[in-house]
Enzyme design. Sequence first.
Site, PDB file in Angstrom:
ATOM      1  N   THR A  89      10.528  -7.940 -11.566  1.00  0.00           N
ATOM      2  CA  THR A  89       9.805  -9.193 -11.780  1.00  0.00           C
ATOM      3  C   THR A  89       8.665  -9.300 -10.763  1.00  0.00           C
ATOM      4  O   THR A  89       8.851  -9.038  -9.574  1.00  0.00           O
ATOM      5  CB  THR A  89      10.773 -10.389 -11.658  1.00  0.00           C
ATOM      6  OG1 THR A  89      11.772 -10.209 -12.655  1.00  0.00           O
ATOM      7  CG2 THR A  89      10.060 -11.715 -11.884  1.00  0.00           C
ATOM      8  N   GLN A 112      -7.805   0.327   3.733  1.00  0.00           N
ATOM      9  CA  GLN A 112      -8.655  -0.326   4.746  1.00  0.00           C
ATOM     10  C   GLN A 112     -10.033  -0.703   4.209  1.00  0.00           C
ATOM     11  O   GLN A 112     -10.869  -1.200   4.971  1.00  0.00           O
ATOM     12  CB  GLN A 112      -8.805   0.601   5.972  1.00  0.00           C
ATOM     13  CG  GLN A 112      -7.535   0.778   6.774  1.00  0.00           C
ATOM     14  CD  GLN A 112      -7.061  -0.508   7.462  1.00  0.00           C
ATOM     15  OE1 GLN A 112      -7.823  -1.460   7.639  1.00  0.00           O
ATOM     16  NE2 GLN A 112      -5.799  -0.548   7.841  1.00  0.00           N
ATOM     17  N   CYS A 145       2.300   0.965  12.886  1.00  0.00           N
ATOM     18  CA  CYS A 145       3.584   1.512  12.455  1.00  0.00           C
ATOM     19  C   CYS A 145       4.199   2.460  13.471  1.00  0.00           C
ATOM     20  O   CYS A 145       5.381   2.726  13.416  1.00  0.00           O
ATOM     21  CB  CYS A 145       3.442   2.207  11.111  1.00  0.00           C
ATOM     22  SG  CYS A 145       2.839   1.109   9.848  1.00  0.00           S
ATOM     23  N   GLY A 195      -2.506  -5.954  -0.128  1.00  0.00           N
ATOM     24  CA  GLY A 195      -2.928  -7.350  -0.002  1.00  0.00           C
ATOM     25  C   GLY A 195      -3.167  -7.804   1.430  1.00  0.00           C
ATOM     26  O   GLY A 195      -4.172  -8.455   1.716  1.00  0.00           O
ATOM     27  N   HIS A 196      -2.248  -7.437   2.322  1.00  0.00           N
ATOM     28  CA  HIS A 196      -2.315  -8.071   3.651  1.00  0.00           C
ATOM     29  C   HIS A 196      -3.444  -7.549   4.526  1.00  0.00           C
ATOM     30  O   HIS A 196      -3.637  -8.040   5.637  1.00  0.00           O
ATOM     31  CB  HIS A 196      -0.955  -7.985   4.363  1.00  0.00           C
ATOM     32  CG  HIS A 196      -0.546  -6.634   4.863  1.00  0.00           C
ATOM     33  ND1 HIS A 196      -0.542  -6.327   6.202  1.00  0.00           N
ATOM     34  CD2 HIS A 196      -0.113  -5.527   4.227  1.00  0.00           C
ATOM     35  CE1 HIS A 196      -0.104  -5.071   6.358  1.00  0.00           C
ATOM     36  NE2 HIS A 196       0.165  -4.579   5.179  1.00  0.00           N
ATOM     37  N   ASN A 253      -7.379   4.115   9.346  1.00  0.00           N
ATOM     38  CA  ASN A 253      -6.966   2.833   9.905  1.00  0.00           C
ATOM     39  C   ASN A 253      -7.109   2.777  11.420  1.00  0.00           C
ATOM     40  O   ASN A 253      -7.287   1.716  11.989  1.00  0.00           O
ATOM     41  CB  ASN A 253      -5.524   2.489   9.492  1.00  0.00           C
ATOM     42  CG  ASN A 253      -4.578   3.645   9.657  1.00  0.00           C
ATOM     43  OD1 ASN A 253      -4.778   4.712   9.079  1.00  0.00           O
ATOM     44  ND2 ASN A 253      -3.550   3.461  10.466  1.00  0.00           N
ATOM     45  N   GLY A 313       0.830  -1.209   0.000  1.00  0.00           N
ATOM     46  CA  GLY A 313       0.000   0.000   0.000  1.00  0.00           C
ATOM     47  C   GLY A 313       0.861   1.254   0.000  1.00  0.00           C
ATOM     48  O   GLY A 313       0.547   2.246  -0.679  1.00  0.00           O
ATOM     49  N   THR A 314       1.950   1.219   0.745  1.00  0.00           N
ATOM     50  CA  THR A 314       2.826   2.389   0.849  1.00  0.00           C
ATOM     51  C   THR A 314       3.375   2.761  -0.527  1.00  0.00           C
ATOM     52  O   THR A 314       3.363   3.933  -0.920  1.00  0.00           O
ATOM     53  CB  THR A 314       3.988   2.085   1.826  1.00  0.00           C
ATOM     54  OG1 THR A 314       3.428   1.733   3.094  1.00  0.00           O
ATOM     55  CG2 THR A 314       4.920   3.264   1.986  1.00  0.00           C
TER      56      THR A 314
HETATM   57  N1  PLP Z   1      -2.629   3.094   4.277  1.00  0.00           N
HETATM   58  C1  PLP Z   1      -3.381   2.674   5.303  1.00  0.00           C
HETATM   59  C2  PLP Z   1      -4.656   3.365   5.627  1.00  0.00           C
HETATM   60  C3  PLP Z   1      -2.965   1.589   6.085  1.00  0.00           C
HETATM   61  O1  PLP Z   1      -3.696   1.176   7.109  1.00  0.00           O
HETATM   62  C4  PLP Z   1      -1.730   0.963   5.755  1.00  0.00           C
HETATM   63  C5  PLP Z   1      -1.216  -0.152   6.593  1.00  0.00           C
HETATM   64  O2  PLP Z   1      -1.372  -0.138   7.799  1.00  0.00           O
HETATM   65  C6  PLP Z   1      -1.001   1.437   4.654  1.00  0.00           C
HETATM   66  C7  PLP Z   1      -1.474   2.504   3.933  1.00  0.00           C
HETATM   67  C8  PLP Z   1       0.295   0.818   4.247  1.00  0.00           C
HETATM   68  O3  PLP Z   1       0.103  -0.422   3.625  1.00  0.00           O
HETATM   69  P1  PLP Z   1       1.353  -1.443   3.507  1.00  0.00           P
HETATM   70  O4  PLP Z   1       1.539  -2.012   4.872  1.00  0.00           O
HETATM   71  O5  PLP Z   1       0.895  -2.467   2.528  1.00  0.00           O
HETATM   72  O6  PLP Z   1       2.487  -0.657   3.035  1.00  0.00           O
END
Ligand code: PLP
Length: 382
Positions: free
Chosen positions: A236, A178, A324, A199-200, A150, A72-73
């Site tokens: 890849t 989310q 985080c 994904g996670h 989140n 996501g980041t």
């Molecule tokens: N954006 C939100 C709202 C999230 O909750 C998170 C993960 O906690 C992220 C971005 C980041 O996702 P990733 O852990 O896949 O980098």
Amino acid sequence: MSHFNYFDNNATTAIAPEVFEAMVPFLTEHYGNPSSAYGFGKKVRIAVEQARAQVAALINAEPSEIYFTSCGTESDNAAIWSALRSTKKRHLITSQVEHSAVLHMGESLEQQGYGVTWLPVLADGTLDLVTLEDSIRPDTAIVSLMWANNETGVLFPIEKIAAICREKKVLFHTDAVQCPGKVPIDVKSLAVDFLAISGHKLHAPKGVGVLYVRKGVPFIPFQIGGGQERGKRAGTENVTSIIGLGKAAEIAKENLIEEQTRVRAMRDRFENRILELVAGARVNGNRAERLPNTANICFQGADAQELLAILDEQGICCSAGSACTTGSVEPSHVLSAMGVSQTDAKSSLRFSFSHFNQDSEIDRALELIPHLVETLKQKVTI
Ligand code: PLP
């Protein structure tokens, strides 16, 4: 652990058994490179394209609008970078309650001389749209606002935000990490240009994400190298995880109703009983405009870190602030932006459920938590 209750699904989720099963053949027999010209590689390419179609179906996009990333980041970073470079403008609008993926990127851009407007939120975590509209300037490259928070689960009015951005002719990115499986996503009826998924958070593995880029919107790659992802994201492909994400997207679509009914009912029962049983407990954030699975509760007079530790001893996993930033003693930036006092922010815990949770787990938590909070409060007053 015999009594293990996982209530931290906004931090990460369990891989669904069907997802795992779909992935295994690509870890064992189908290990070809999807870019290879022979049949052994092409078979993998077909599976990756099937996963792309499954993800596209989840958000009602075209498969050609889906790019696989590492998380996501990366998706958030790539959308913002692309907009800054394609428009050659130097102003970003975002909010004070974003995940670090956008928050820290905004801070880094500020240090590099870009202009950033940090939109405040109201006491219930929602956004004032007039302030947003007034913040859009001729040099604004992009508006980046999360769909669901989140920490609190509070939803921003994405349709209205997207409409404002479209009218003002400014690009709009939403961090929807989310949302999949919890709220319906339909990019065809939504004027978003970019949308990020991870994904996670939807029962697929860690280390795979998606960036949706609307057809016709310029997308300048963030990662340069080979021609993978139609030249927009070199490297890849993380094939196994992409296959898992495809399957998870299919399941998330099917589970939406359960999330909106059974999971929501479970969350509401948990939250309402806690409010009844624990003196001074209250919910952080707008209770109506919220994800169905998230409860952010302030246990006034109890220290969240200590509570977290004693819940951990009982096998109950939840979170104080976003995962985080856990480990730092700073109060949550989300709760602070909502005007929650430092003391109350440091007394707040997030519980986030999934369709894998059972009512019996909620019963157990409801038996334990009020008693543990009282014990902690007494410790504080001694
Ligand atoms: N954006 C939100 C709202 C999230 O909750 C998170 C993960 O906690 C992220 C971005 C980041 O996702 P990733 O852990 O896949 O980098």
